[in-house]
Design a protein around this motif. Structure first.
Motif: not given
Length: 705
Positions: A372-399
């Motif tokens: 998943k790279t397009m987030f609608k309902e989230a908080t910032i920390e889990p998205i940043l964690d996904k960048f750090i653990d390498g599961s995503i490198s491109n994303a958008s918070w689109t809501t």
């Protein structure tokens, strides 16, 4: 430009000189015209109109008494003299014509704007200007019964000056064809001139060979009637910083397919154009940030965007996003379905293994990551964690529910500053750094992510956005300074839902949207051969380039203009942090638009259009700040009012720039003046033009009228 009106002494001298010259000669006779068809027809017209004094018999050479050729004796003996008059219907000079001669008519005083007037010079007649004697006479013959007076310029080189001279007093009509429209009309922009534009045949050909009347020609489908004074100027834009009036959205910032898409989305959703435009930019950034970087200075930067759009509940935000992000959502759904299959297969393979077999399996078959790279309902920390653990490198918070972002737990807590700092670093540098305690349940040895990208497309109600845009933390951390803001007009109450044709028109049948979605699909899931790779085959982002030195210079000029507007007393004085990011956002937008068109270089046109969107966002940000106190004019308004007042008595309304520089109000002079004049020109209030060594300030007549 229009001839500068002469003072009373000069006018009197011109009249007396012309009258003295003309009184020396007798009226021409029919016999003296030597069967010259044009002169004979002119003679008959003058006789019919009772203006026989327009043709004279010149029996002597004339000595020129004015201008550069003063003292020169003109070979005029034995010629016919045509009396040329001023816009006051006073004779000022003569044109010497040799019957059946091949040489051009000789005008005794070329310095005097004048015309051979065939008819009556007053406001009850339509004045039609023609640039040669032959056509003027033929036209006068055709229109003699149509309450028309023909102004003949016997030398085409003097035509423009003649038209402008008479337009100082009366409306003047000119004729042209479509292929010559721009060339013929351009010299008369802002003048009291009307242009009759026909398609292929000119007016005279229609009259002679088409057997049409003048009124018939004017009603032809392919005849255009242009008021050059009004049409070329256009409506002046408002100068006031009104917090209640939305800034017009610059739809021309988009071209080609993208412009059609913005218009189509606005049409089908009945949402403001600004909402459609912001959603398109959000989609471009989500797709493009994965593949390209934008030029800035001597390096490159991410093409991620932060887009904040105001829209009340039911204003069409969700529907617009549904169309612009249609393929992105489909792509996300497919990736998620594939992920679930891979996860199930991985779990099945793992469950039967133990000991060393399990360890070997886990080492060579890591657990599938949620793509998943397009987030609608989230908080910032889990998205940043996904960048750090390498599961995503491109994303958008689109809501379309911006409250999820602005009123979320992170933004309401003590960690808001840290979260915003992380987002601004991610936006500017494409980096994430997040250190956790190694004793916590969320301990991880990974602390940093590089070369990652994130776009934010946040749409919400005013009750959510207004406090956020005034929040000192969001402003102080630089988050809002990086945002592109839109606060369009609320169209609720103006939309139409019961139109049968509209209801039968599906967006999923629209050719422009279908082509857009196809392009999105190719960007989201390109063929391996189309992926940008380095020399080792590893993925890398394309470094977008300026098309040429001129494009880079245009970008630098825009950047300098923004810098100048941050000076003391200038519009962006109190918005410096925001203004400093305008050029960056323009480069990102231009890069995304070029990449969508499958180009790797940015043209001058790309960057100019990108700055239109940045300027729009800046104007919207200023509306929220309400930079100009209610009821008080800003400097641009003050200068425009002063110019209009000084030019009101002039026809056309033109001032010498040196006069403006020396006499404008003290608070508007100096270095500030040129910037204000540039602003007024861009808003359609004035034009700055040159006439020889003089610089002129031409004021939009609509401001005076």
């Amino acid at each position: 430009m229009t001839t500068t009106p002469k003072n009373t002494h000069e006018k009197a001298r011109a009249f007396s000189t012309g009258f003295e010259m003309i009184s020396r000669f007798n009226a021409a006779t029919r016999q003296g015209l030597a069967d010259d068809n044009t002169l004979l027809n002119l003679y008959n017209l003058c006789e019919q109109l009772g203006i026989q004094d327009k043709l004279l018999s010149i029996d002597d050479n004339i000595t020129i008494t004015t201008g550069f050729d003063t003292g020169t004796i003109s070979p005029t003996a034995g010629t016919i003299g045509l009396v040329l008059s001023s816009n006051q219907d006073q004779p000022v000079t003569l044109a010497s014509v040799t019957p059946n001669g091949s040489q051009k008519p000789l005008i005794i005083d070329r310095m005097q704007p004048s015309a051979l007037i065939i008819g009556t010079l007053d406001s009850t007649c339509e004045l039609i200007a023609v640039d040669n004697l032959d056509d003027a006479v033929m036209l006068a013959q055709c229109l003699i019964n149509d309450n028309v007076t023909v102004l003949a310029s016997v030398d085409s080189l003097l035509f423009n000056g003649m038209v402008k001279h008479f337009a100082e007093v009366y409306p003047v009509t000119i004729f042209t064809t479509l292929d010559q429209k721009d060339k013929v009309c351009k010299p008369f922009k802002g003048e009291n001139v009307k242009a009759i534009v026909t398609s292929d045949r000119n007016v005279l050909e229609h009259l002679e060979y088409g057997n049409l009347s003048y009124s018939d020609i004017l009603t032809l489908d392919d005849t255009a009637i242009l008021d050059l004074q009004a049409e070329i100027w256009g409506e002046p834009e408002p100068l006031a910083n009104s917090p209640n009036k939305p800034t017009p959205y610059p739809i021309d910032a988009f071209t080609g397919l993208l412009q059609h898409v913005v218009k189509a989305v606005a049409h089908y959703t009945q949402a403001p154009t600004a909402i459609a435009g912001q959603c398109v930019l959000g989609a471009l950034a989500h797709m493009g940030q994965r593949f390209i970087d934008a030029p800035m200075g001597h390096g490159h930067m991410p093409t991620s965007l932060i887009l904040i759009t105001e829209g009340e509940s039911g204003s069409g935000k969700s529907q617009a996003m549904g169309l612009t992000h249609f393929k992105i959502r489909e792509y996300e759904k497919q990736l998620y379905a594939d992920y679930l299959i891979a996860l199930s297969s991985w779990e099945n393979d793992r469950v039967s293994l133990k000991g060393k077999e399990l360890a070997d399996f886990l080492e060579s078959n890591p657990k599938p990551q949620n793509p998943k790279t397009m987030f609608k309902e989230a908080t910032i920390e889990p998205i940043l964690d996904k960048f750090i653990d390498g599961s995503i490198s491109n994303a958008s918070w689109t809501t379309d529910e911006a409250a999820q972002f602005f009123n979320g737990h992170t933004m309401k807590g003590d960690t808001a500053g840290n979260a915003l700092s992380s987002l601004t670093t991610l936006y500017s540098d494409g980096e994430v750094s997040r250190l956790r305690s190694q004793k916590s349940a969320y301990a991880t040895p990974h602390t940093d992510a590089y070369n990652v990208r994130m776009t934010l497309l946040l749409q919400g109600q005013r009750v959510i956005l207004e406090p956020a845009l005034a929040d000192p933390v969001m402003n102080g951390q630089g988050f809002l300074a990086r945002a592109l803001i839109a606060c369009p007009e609320d169209l609720r109450g103006q939309r139409v839902w019961n139109d049968e044709q509209r209801n039968n028109d599906s967006p999923y049948d629209n050719d422009y949207l279908i082509n857009y979605w196809a392009r999105c699909q190719s960007l989201l899931d390109p063929l391996p051969a189309n992926l940008p790779n380095d020399s080792t085959g590893a993925p890398q982002r394309i470094k977008m380039q300026w098309a040429d030195k001129q494009t880079r210079q245009v970008f630098s000029d825009f950047k300098q203009a923004i810098e100048d507007r941050q000076a003391h007393g200038q519009p962006l004085e109190y918005l410096k942090a925001y203004a400093s990011r305008m050029a960056e956002n323009a480069s990102r937008i231009a890069s995304l638009m070029a990449f969508f068109d499958r180009r790797h270089t940015i043209t001058t046109d790309d960057i100019k259009r990108a700055f239109m969107l940045v300027e729009y966002s800046t104007a919207e940000r200023l509306r929220y700040l309400d930079a100009t106190p209610t009821g008080e004019q800003n400097d641009s308004e003050k200068l425009s009012s002063w110019l209009v007042d000084k030019a009101r008595a002039k026809n056309p309304p033109i001032l010498n720039k040196s006069f403006v520089s020396q006499n404008a109000p003290n608070t508007l002079r100096g270095k500030k003046l040129n910037g204000l004049l540039d602003d007024l020109e861009s808003m359609g209030h004035i034009r700055l033009e040159s006439e020889g060594r003089r610089r002129l300030v031409c004021i939009n007549p609509k401001l005076i009228n």
